[in-house]
Design a protein around this motif. Structure first.
Motif, PDB file in Angstrom:
ATOM      1  N   ARG A   1      -2.125   6.438   6.251  1.00 56.70           N
ATOM      2  CA  ARG A   1      -2.960   7.380   6.992  1.00 56.70           C
ATOM      3  C   ARG A   1      -2.180   8.594   7.504  1.00 56.70           C
ATOM      4  O   ARG A   1      -2.764   9.646   7.756  1.00 56.70           O
ATOM      5  CB  ARG A   1      -3.651   6.651   8.145  1.00 56.70           C
TER       6      ARG A   1
ATOM      7  N   THR B   1       1.529  -5.124   6.907  1.00 57.69           N
ATOM      8  CA  THR B   1       0.311  -4.474   6.442  1.00 57.69           C
ATOM      9  C   THR B   1      -0.171  -3.429   7.439  1.00 57.69           C
ATOM     10  O   THR B   1      -0.646  -2.354   7.048  1.00 57.69           O
ATOM     11  CB  THR B   1      -0.789  -5.517   6.182  1.00 57.69           C
ATOM     12  N   GLU B   2      -0.058  -3.710   8.714  1.00 54.95           N
ATOM     13  CA  GLU B   2      -0.384  -2.711   9.733  1.00 54.95           C
ATOM     14  C   GLU B   2       0.496  -1.481   9.573  1.00 54.95           C
ATOM     15  O   GLU B   2       0.039  -0.339   9.710  1.00 54.95           O
ATOM     16  CB  GLU B   2      -0.213  -3.312  11.132  1.00 54.95           C
TER      17      GLU B   2
ATOM     18  N   SER C   1      -8.651   3.782   2.332  1.00 53.25           N
ATOM     19  CA  SER C   1      -7.904   3.051   3.358  1.00 53.25           C
ATOM     20  C   SER C   1      -8.742   1.954   3.995  1.00 53.25           C
ATOM     21  O   SER C   1      -8.199   1.051   4.653  1.00 53.25           O
ATOM     22  CB  SER C   1      -7.408   4.010   4.440  1.00 53.25           C
TER      23      SER C   1
ATOM     24  N   MET D   1      -6.539  -6.427   6.652  1.00 53.19           N
ATOM     25  CA  MET D   1      -6.001  -6.760   7.974  1.00 53.19           C
ATOM     26  C   MET D   1      -6.955  -7.651   8.757  1.00 53.19           C
ATOM     27  O   MET D   1      -6.510  -8.557   9.487  1.00 53.19           O
ATOM     28  CB  MET D   1      -5.694  -5.480   8.756  1.00 53.19           C
TER      29      MET D   1
ATOM     30  N   ASN E   1      -3.094   1.922  -1.375  1.00 55.80           N
ATOM     31  CA  ASN E   1      -4.216   1.119  -0.892  1.00 55.80           C
ATOM     32  C   ASN E   1      -4.585   0.036  -1.898  1.00 55.80           C
ATOM     33  O   ASN E   1      -4.891  -1.103  -1.524  1.00 55.80           O
ATOM     34  CB  ASN E   1      -5.422   2.008  -0.614  1.00 55.80           C
TER      35      ASN E   1
ATOM     36  N   ASP F   1      -1.736  -2.665  -2.027  1.00 55.12           N
ATOM     37  CA  ASP F   1      -1.790  -3.523  -0.847  1.00 55.12           C
ATOM     38  C   ASP F   1      -2.932  -4.522  -0.941  1.00 55.12           C
ATOM     39  O   ASP F   1      -2.780  -5.694  -0.597  1.00 55.12           O
ATOM     40  CB  ASP F   1      -1.943  -2.656   0.404  1.00 55.12           C
ATOM     41  N   THR F   2      -4.073  -4.071  -1.412  1.00 53.60           N
ATOM     42  CA  THR F   2      -5.264  -4.926  -1.487  1.00 53.60           C
ATOM     43  C   THR F   2      -5.108  -6.021  -2.538  1.00 53.60           C
ATOM     44  O   THR F   2      -5.407  -7.196  -2.288  1.00 53.60           O
ATOM     45  CB  THR F   2      -6.503  -4.077  -1.791  1.00 53.60           C
TER      46      THR F   2
ATOM     47  N   ILE G   1      -7.562  -1.562   3.133  1.00 50.84           N
ATOM     48  CA  ILE G   1      -6.523  -2.189   3.944  1.00 50.84           C
ATOM     49  C   ILE G   1      -7.107  -2.681   5.261  1.00 50.84           C
ATOM     50  O   ILE G   1      -6.672  -3.708   5.799  1.00 50.84           O
ATOM     51  CB  ILE G   1      -5.354  -1.219   4.188  1.00 50.84           C
ATOM     52  N   ASP G   2      -8.094  -1.975   5.794  1.00 49.65           N
ATOM     53  CA  ASP G   2      -8.749  -2.446   7.020  1.00 49.65           C
ATOM     54  C   ASP G   2      -9.346  -3.829   6.804  1.00 49.65           C
ATOM     55  O   ASP G   2      -9.241  -4.711   7.668  1.00 49.65           O
ATOM     56  CB  ASP G   2      -9.842  -1.468   7.447  1.00 49.65           C
TER      57      ASP G   2
ATOM     58  N   SER H   1      -0.639   0.508   6.557  1.00 51.66           N
ATOM     59  CA  SER H   1      -1.857   1.245   6.897  1.00 51.66           C
ATOM     60  C   SER H   1      -1.529   2.519   7.666  1.00 51.66           C
ATOM     61  O   SER H   1      -2.058   3.599   7.363  1.00 51.66           O
ATOM     62  CB  SER H   1      -2.784   0.348   7.724  1.00 51.66           C
ATOM     63  N   ASN H   2      -0.643   2.401   8.645  1.00 52.35           N
ATOM     64  CA  ASN H   2      -0.263   3.583   9.420  1.00 52.35           C
ATOM     65  C   ASN H   2       0.443   4.618   8.549  1.00 52.35           C
ATOM     66  O   ASN H   2       0.218   5.833   8.688  1.00 52.35           O
ATOM     67  CB  ASN H   2       0.659   3.170  10.577  1.00 52.35           C
TER      68      ASN H   2
END
Length: 313
Positions: free
Chosen positions: A115, A107-108, A72, A79, A126, A129-130, A75-76, A111-112
């Protein structure tokens, strides 16, 4: 023949979704409320989509360079890049800020969801998204640097409209959404993989995100209107507006999966080129229609609004 027939059926489904009515949810239920089967509510459209199962694409290990760990943290990092980009666009009231903001909020949300255990395969999400975001960053960087020869037609239409200040905020949003979803997303899914090494299709996780998107339309539309273009949510049709957005997005995302299947199953360079032409043409035609419908005669009003309200997010 089977592949072509399934692709045609996917096309029919995607087009039919644009006209299919949705039954309003009960007053005490919300997208994402639990059900006894999968932990999510499946509205009628999602039940319709589930009638068309995925093609048997062979499973394989992920072979890409981005987010190999599936963490994850990938994704951080995405963002963080998105926030930096958005800040720069807001500072100049660029019309590119519309999609930049929406993409960050999506994207936020992803991520939520990852997780929280919302998806069966968090590592796959993940990576998707990346890789998806990296393609967006590279396309926009090439455009801004003047390297435009190889930019896809759908993106050229979207980015030129932003530079020309020719569209309403909603028009810019739809043009970039179309380019990134209908054009980019099939290539991303085919690259990351549609099927896990054990043979499990990722289609269920792909479909599952439709309900998460349902939660975003109202807050994102309101934020876009408050910051960048007060006409953004002028449709003002209440739940009908949300339904329209959900129907369109489900149709687009279903076509994305079917195009990714065709890419993955293409056995020769010629077969792959034929699929690529189909993807590029589909996205470009969508862009042309959006471009014609959402032209605005008064971009200066939008720019003046952004100058006062844009940085309030």
């Amino acid at each position: 023949m089977i592949t072509l027939a399934r692709a045609a059926l996917g096309t029919v489904l995607a087009l039919s979704l644009a006209a299919a009515p949705l039954r309003p949810a009960a007053a005490d239920t919300y997208p994402g409320d639990p059900d006894p089967v999968r932990g999510i509510v499946l509205p009628p459209l999602d039940s319709l989509i589930s009638l068309l199962p995925p093609l048997p694409v062979p499973g394989s290990e992920y072979a890409g360079d981005l987010c190999r760990s599936g963490s994850s943290l990938c994704i951080d990092e995405v963002m963080a890049r998105m926030r930096t980009r958005l800040d720069g666009l807001v500072a100049t009231c660029s019309h590119s800020a519309i999609f930049s903001l929406a993409y960050l909020r999506v994207t936020e949300n992803v991520s939520n969801a990852v997780r929280s255990g919302y998806f069966d395969d968090a590592k796959w999400l993940n990576r998707v998204d990346t890789v998806f975001a990296d393609l967006y960053f590279r396309t926009t960087s090439d455009w801004e640097a003047g390297r435009r020869a190889n930019i896809p037609a759908a993106w050229k239409i979207a980015l030129q409209a932003e530079d020309d200040h020719a569209m309403s905020g909603l028009g810019n949003f739809l043009l970039s959404m179309n380019a990134h979803i209908n054009r980019d997303f099939p290539y991303v899914l085919a690259k990351v993989g549609l099927t896990a090494p054990d043979g499990t299709s990722h289609k269920a996780d792909h479909n599952r995100y439709n309900q998460r998107l349902d939660q975003l339309y109202v807050p994102v539309f309101k934020e876009e209107a408050a910051r960048f273009d007060p006409t953004f949510d002028d449709i003002n049709a209440g739940s009908v507006e949300e339904t329209i957005a959900g129907v369109i997005m489900r149709g687009w995302r279903e076509m994305v999966w079917r195009h990714a299947e065709l890419l993955s199953l293409a056995r020769t360079p010629a077969a792959r080129r034929a699929v690529e032409k189909q993807i590029e043409t589909y996205a470009a035609l969508q862009a042309i229609g959006i471009r014609q419908f959402f032209t605005t005669p008064h971009p200066e009003k939008r720019d003046a609004w952004c100058a006062v309200h844009g940085a309030t997010g």
